[in-house]
Design an enzyme around this catalytic site. Sequence first.
Site, short mmCIF file in Angstrom:
data_model
loop_
_atom_site.label_atom_id
_atom_site.label_comp_id
_atom_site.label_asym_id
_atom_site.label_seq_id
_atom_site.Cartn_x
_atom_site.Cartn_y
_atom_site.Cartn_z
N ASP A 64 0.83 -1.20 0.00
CA ASP A 64 0.00 0.00 0.00
C ASP A 64 0.87 1.25 0.00
OD1 ASP A 64 -2.44 1.59 0.42
OD2 ASP A 64 -1.69 1.86 2.45
N GLU A 86 -2.14 -5.16 -3.51
CA GLU A 86 -1.16 -4.47 -2.68
C GLU A 86 -0.10 -5.44 -2.15
OE1 GLU A 86 -4.07 -0.88 -1.03
OE2 GLU A 86 -3.80 -2.70 0.17
#
Length: 223
Positions: A48, A119
Amino acid sequence: MSELATKAREWLEAQGFAVRDEALWHEALTHGSTDEAIDYQRLEFLGDRVLGLAVAEWLYRNSNGAEGKLALRLNALVSKGSCAKVARSMGASEHIRLGKQARDDGAANSENVLGDIMEALLGASFLESGFDATREVILRLWADALDAASGEKKHPKSALQEWAAGNQRRPPKYELVERSGPDHKARFTVRVSVHKVGETEATANSKQEAETEAARKFMEQYG
């Protein structure tokens, strides 16, 4: 050491990822519903941040927008929905390692799971290949979204609708402010607003044209 399925490895390499430590990629594809001791959450946390930095750098270099506008664009581009869209386009669903109940419940196609997996894969890529190589993968996989970030390559109303959804805002609201002139030469003024963001107005020869122009102005000012 966990082994990565041959099919999964071939798929990852086809997406541009360099796979060396198979256990790392095995972890990136493993959902918490399995009976294994590891899952993708730690890699998701890392990925992320990698995604955010890569996209923020791209926006800084390719947009003259102010900090507030850049932040809104960034939020839309790295949102869970955006990540899930990329993962889905890659065909990630069939490679996610899920427990039986989670798979039966449709977790492989869940926006949250697909976004998390995307992610996690970026986190694994960062550990394997570093930031520069991972950034190249991100810019390729996000190319369409980045090109459309300013709304210039999509119909303005569609661009505004997607922008609002990506930024977790209410859908845009269009209001006819004024209709003037005779029927054969009518003029329409339309206002478009997004709750807690702002509003713009435009005037044109038809209501549809006025809505389109108002959406374009909104994206220029706030998008």
